[in-house]
Design a protein around this motif. Structure first.
Motif, mmCIF file in Angstrom:
data_model
loop_
_atom_site.group_PDB
_atom_site.id
_atom_site.type_symbol
_atom_site.label_atom_id
_atom_site.label_comp_id
_atom_site.label_asym_id
_atom_site.label_seq_id
_atom_site.Cartn_x
_atom_site.Cartn_y
_atom_site.Cartn_z
ATOM 1 N N MET A 1 -13.634 49.411 9.789
ATOM 2 C CA MET A 1 -13.416 49.256 8.365
ATOM 3 C C MET A 1 -11.919 49.060 8.152
ATOM 4 S SD MET A 1 -14.511 51.703 5.221
ATOM 5 C CE MET A 1 -16.031 50.903 4.789
ATOM 6 N N SER A 2 -11.576 48.172 7.208
ATOM 7 C CA SER A 2 -10.171 47.978 6.859
ATOM 8 C C SER A 2 -10.043 47.910 5.342
ATOM 9 C CB SER A 2 -9.618 46.710 7.508
ATOM 10 O OG SER A 2 -10.278 45.571 7.013
ATOM 11 N N PHE A 3 -8.862 48.331 4.867
ATOM 12 C CA PHE A 3 -8.566 48.352 3.441
ATOM 13 C C PHE A 3 -7.275 47.591 3.189
ATOM 14 C CE2 PHE A 3 -10.960 52.241 4.215
ATOM 15 C CZ PHE A 3 -11.924 52.175 3.228
ATOM 16 N N GLY A 4 -7.158 47.028 2.007
ATOM 17 C CA GLY A 4 -5.930 46.345 1.631
ATOM 18 C C GLY A 4 -5.661 46.532 0.149
ATOM 19 N N ALA A 5 -4.414 46.399 -0.219
ATOM 20 C CA ALA A 5 -4.022 46.517 -1.622
ATOM 21 C C ALA A 5 -2.876 45.555 -1.900
ATOM 22 C CB ALA A 5 -3.592 47.940 -1.944
ATOM 23 N N GLN A 6 -2.828 45.090 -3.125
ATOM 24 C CA GLN A 6 -1.739 44.230 -3.575
ATOM 25 C C GLN A 6 -1.318 44.726 -4.953
ATOM 26 O OE1 GLN A 6 -2.076 39.848 -3.435
ATOM 27 N NE2 GLN A 6 -1.849 39.943 -5.649
ATOM 28 N N ILE A 7 -0.026 44.928 -5.108
ATOM 29 C CA ILE A 7 0.513 45.335 -6.398
ATOM 30 C C ILE A 7 1.522 44.282 -6.820
ATOM 31 C CG2 ILE A 7 1.788 47.095 -7.669
ATOM 32 C CD1 ILE A 7 0.731 49.116 -5.599
ATOM 33 N N LYS A 8 1.318 43.718 -8.008
ATOM 34 C CA LYS A 8 2.206 42.671 -8.514
ATOM 35 C C LYS A 8 2.864 43.167 -9.792
ATOM 36 C CE LYS A 8 2.154 38.130 -10.663
ATOM 37 N NZ LYS A 8 1.305 37.061 -11.189
ATOM 38 N N ARG A 9 4.182 43.180 -9.804
ATOM 39 C CA ARG A 9 4.938 43.564 -11.004
ATOM 40 C C ARG A 9 5.659 42.329 -11.519
ATOM 41 N NH1 ARG A 9 5.654 45.919 -15.617
ATOM 42 N NH2 ARG A 9 7.826 46.061 -16.185
ATOM 43 N N THR A 10 5.430 42.002 -12.767
ATOM 44 C CA THR A 10 6.136 40.917 -13.432
ATOM 45 C C THR A 10 6.896 41.534 -14.595
ATOM 46 O OG1 THR A 10 4.446 39.319 -12.827
ATOM 47 C CG2 THR A 10 5.871 38.727 -14.655
ATOM 48 N N GLY A 11 8.196 41.368 -14.609
ATOM 49 C CA GLY A 11 9.023 41.919 -15.672
ATOM 50 C C GLY A 11 8.931 41.087 -16.946
ATOM 51 N N ARG A 12 9.634 41.528 -17.949
ATOM 52 C CA ARG A 12 9.607 40.770 -19.205
ATOM 53 C C ARG A 12 10.188 39.382 -18.953
ATOM 54 N NH1 ARG A 12 14.193 42.546 -23.565
ATOM 55 N NH2 ARG A 12 15.880 41.531 -22.471
ATOM 56 N N ARG A 13 9.700 38.429 -19.739
ATOM 57 C CA ARG A 13 10.158 37.051 -19.548
ATOM 58 C C ARG A 13 10.186 36.332 -20.881
ATOM 59 N NH1 ARG A 13 5.303 38.324 -19.054
ATOM 60 N NH2 ARG A 13 3.588 36.899 -18.990
ATOM 61 N N TYR A 14 10.938 35.241 -20.890
ATOM 62 C CA TYR A 14 11.070 34.456 -22.116
ATOM 63 C C TYR A 14 9.769 33.721 -22.420
ATOM 64 C CZ TYR A 14 16.086 35.254 -22.100
ATOM 65 O OH TYR A 14 17.321 35.831 -22.135
ATOM 66 N N VAL A 15 9.508 33.536 -23.708
ATOM 67 C CA VAL A 15 8.290 32.892 -24.172
ATOM 68 C C VAL A 15 8.392 31.371 -24.122
ATOM 69 C CG1 VAL A 15 6.779 32.636 -26.182
ATOM 70 C CG2 VAL A 15 7.722 34.854 -25.620
ATOM 71 N N ASP A 43 -9.042 45.542 -1.687
ATOM 72 C CA ASP A 43 -10.110 44.940 -0.897
ATOM 73 C C ASP A 43 -10.493 45.890 0.232
ATOM 74 O OD1 ASP A 43 -8.672 43.974 1.760
ATOM 75 O OD2 ASP A 43 -7.379 43.362 0.099
ATOM 76 N N ALA A 44 -11.743 45.783 0.634
ATOM 77 C CA ALA A 44 -12.262 46.581 1.756
ATOM 78 C C ALA A 44 -13.193 45.689 2.570
ATOM 79 C CB ALA A 44 -13.011 47.800 1.243
ATOM 80 N N ARG A 45 -13.123 45.847 3.882
ATOM 81 C CA ARG A 45 -13.964 45.056 4.787
ATOM 82 C C ARG A 45 -14.593 45.992 5.806
ATOM 83 N NH1 ARG A 45 -11.684 39.877 8.042
ATOM 84 N NH2 ARG A 45 -11.528 39.143 5.889
ATOM 85 N N ILE A 46 -15.900 45.831 5.977
ATOM 86 C CA ILE A 46 -16.609 46.627 6.970
ATOM 87 C C ILE A 46 -17.301 45.684 7.947
ATOM 88 C CG2 ILE A 46 -18.654 46.870 5.503
ATOM 89 C CD1 ILE A 46 -19.001 49.674 6.810
ATOM 90 N N SER A 47 -17.097 45.953 9.214
ATOM 91 C CA SER A 47 -17.703 45.129 10.257
ATOM 92 C C SER A 47 -19.191 45.447 10.362
ATOM 93 C CB SER A 47 -17.025 45.408 11.599
ATOM 94 O OG SER A 47 -17.708 44.739 12.637
ATOM 95 N N LEU A 48 -19.981 44.418 10.547
ATOM 96 C CA LEU A 48 -21.421 44.594 10.750
ATOM 97 C C LEU A 48 -21.793 44.360 12.215
ATOM 98 C CD1 LEU A 48 -22.725 42.842 7.516
ATOM 99 C CD2 LEU A 48 -22.348 45.277 7.917
ATOM 100 N N LEU A 61 -15.484 43.453 0.095
ATOM 101 C CA LEU A 61 -15.528 43.724 -1.332
ATOM 102 C C LEU A 61 -14.103 43.608 -1.879
ATOM 103 C CD1 LEU A 61 -17.466 44.664 -3.611
ATOM 104 C CD2 LEU A 61 -16.681 46.982 -3.141
ATOM 105 N N ASN A 62 -13.920 42.795 -2.931
ATOM 106 C CA ASN A 62 -12.616 42.591 -3.563
ATOM 107 C C ASN A 62 -12.670 43.022 -5.021
ATOM 108 O OD1 ASN A 62 -11.530 41.291 -1.245
ATOM 109 N ND2 ASN A 62 -12.525 39.412 -1.866
ATOM 110 N N VAL A 63 -11.632 43.702 -5.471
ATOM 111 C CA VAL A 63 -11.494 44.073 -6.877
ATOM 112 C C VAL A 63 -10.137 43.552 -7.341
ATOM 113 C CG1 VAL A 63 -11.430 45.932 -8.578
ATOM 114 C CG2 VAL A 63 -12.855 46.161 -6.533
ATOM 115 N N THR A 64 -10.145 42.652 -8.319
ATOM 116 C CA THR A 64 -8.894 42.153 -8.877
ATOM 117 C C THR A 64 -8.674 42.784 -10.250
ATOM 118 O OG1 THR A 64 -10.013 40.212 -9.796
ATOM 119 C CG2 THR A 64 -8.990 39.947 -7.651
ATOM 120 N N ASN A 65 -7.416 43.037 -10.581
ATOM 121 C CA ASN A 65 -7.033 43.702 -11.822
ATOM 122 C C ASN A 65 -7.802 45.022 -11.968
ATOM 123 O OD1 ASN A 65 -5.886 44.304 -14.269
ATOM 124 N ND2 ASN A 65 -6.700 42.539 -15.361
#
Length: 103
Positions: A1-15, A43-48, A61-65
């Motif tokens: 089994m393996s796990f992964g994570a991604q964290i994205k930070r976007t600061g304030r920006r001009y419109v 995300d998580a992955r399990i070998s079969l 299995l992937n979960v976004t946001n």
């Protein structure tokens, strides 16, 4: 089994491209900046392999946001005097599962 994570930070920006607030008919309808946001994906992955006798078969299995954050992902460009820019709303929480079978 393996796990992964991604964290994205976007600061304030001009419109818009001119870094100016949005003014329509002399009234400001939006400031020059959009606030920042942070999005987390998992995300998580399990070998079969024990079930099918090949290491190329797995379920993922992937979960976004993950925290279902409402955010503006981007804006169209343009002059602040010509039109109000279009806002692109970011995607809500989504869950997807994938079964990969290797031969």
């Amino acid at each position: 089994m393996s796990f992964g994570a991604q964290i994205k930070r976007t600061g304030r920006r001009y419109v818009n491209d001119q870094n100016m607030p949005i003014v329509v008919s002399g009234s400001q309808v939006f400031g020059a900046f959009a606030k920042g946001y942070t999005i987390v994906d998992l995300d998580a992955r399990i070998s079969l392999a024990p079930l099918v006798h090949t290491d190329r078969t797995y379920f993922q299995l992937n979960v976004t946001n993950l925290f279902d954050k409402f955010y503006v992902g981007g804006f169209s460009g343009g002059l602040p005097t010509s039109s109000v820019p279009f806002a692109y709303i970011g995607s809500p929480r989504a869950i997807s599962g994938t079964l990969v079978v290797g031969f």
